[in-house]
Design a protein around this motif. Structure first.
Motif, short mmCIF file in Angstrom:
data_model
loop_
_atom_site.label_atom_id
_atom_site.label_comp_id
_atom_site.label_asym_id
_atom_site.label_seq_id
_atom_site.Cartn_x
_atom_site.Cartn_y
_atom_site.Cartn_z
N ALA A 128 0.83 -1.21 0.00
CA ALA A 128 0.00 0.00 0.00
C ALA A 128 0.86 1.26 0.00
O ALA A 128 0.54 2.23 -0.70
CB ALA A 128 -0.94 0.00 1.21
N ASP A 136 -0.20 3.24 -3.17
CA ASP A 136 -1.08 4.36 -2.84
C ASP A 136 -0.52 5.68 -3.36
O ASP A 136 -1.28 6.60 -3.66
CB ASP A 136 -1.31 4.46 -1.33
CG ASP A 136 -2.37 3.49 -0.83
OD1 ASP A 136 -3.06 2.86 -1.67
OD2 ASP A 136 -2.52 3.35 0.40
N ASN A 185 -3.21 7.71 -5.37
CA ASN A 185 -3.68 8.97 -4.79
C ASN A 185 -2.81 10.15 -5.17
O ASN A 185 -2.57 11.03 -4.36
CB ASN A 185 -3.72 8.84 -3.26
CG ASN A 185 -4.59 7.70 -2.80
OD1 ASN A 185 -5.65 7.45 -3.35
ND2 ASN A 185 -4.13 6.98 -1.80
#
Length: 189
Positions: free
Chosen positions: A40, A44, A48
């Protein structure tokens, strides 16, 4: 008296049944969870992306490719390229030594191979109409840039499974060599 005893037995049976569940809730995360957290932390950042990261990536891409000559807005291109990016850690397996782990991750993204194929189709259509013959070199480069952007915009995301390998180093899970290659492979699947 019998009712109290029955109620006590029910409470004891419930405690015995729920005890293992409660114990597992309070236990420390296992190595599989630590590997998922590491996955992650890497993915991520892509999923993001904030504007500053998009700008930096666009700058890097522009530095390696002369997008300006093609009239391509690097920020818009990167935004299109990464739209729909997602991932799901499907499985983590830690070997018997407890020092190596393999994570199977479903990566959802646009494929550069698909975008390239679509750009070829669009270029062939323009070429078949003879448009390129009537253009100056600058106009041709701008038309090719427009085709690149259109192809990326029209490319659908797809999910493919990839294997990421990790090594336990000083108590922390770190990606082994080749992890970047697996992510690269996802974008070319």
């Amino acid at each position: 008296m019998k009712m109290k005893r029955l109620f006590s037995m029910l409470i004891a049976a419930t405690a015995l049944a729920c005890g293992p569940m409660l114990a597992s809730c309070s236990s420390e995360p296992g190595p599989e969870d630590a590997v998922k957290t590491e996955v992650a932390s890497q993915l991520d950042t892509i999923k993001n992306l904030d504007q500053e990261s998009i700008d930096q990536l666009a700058s890097d891409i522009s530095a390696n490719n002369d997008l300006e000559a093609y009239g391509v807005d690097a920020v818009a291109y990167v935004t299109s390229m990464l739209s729909g990016f997602d991932y799901e850690v499907k499985d983590v397996v830690v070997d018997e030594s407890g020092e190596n782990a393999t994570a199977t991750v479903a990566v959802t993204c646009k494929s550069f191979a698909d975008a390239s194929a679509r750009a070829s189709e669009l270029s062939n259509e323009v070429d078949a109409q003879g448009e390129f013959l009537e253009m100056t070199m600058d106009e041709m480069l701008k038309r090719i840039g427009a085709i690149m952007v259109q192809a990326m915009d029209e490319t659908a995301v797809k999910a493919t499974d990839h294997t990421f390998e990790y090594l336990l180093v000083d108590g922390a899970w770190t990606p082994k060599d080749g992890t970047d290659q697996q992510l690269y492979n996802a974008f070319f699947a």
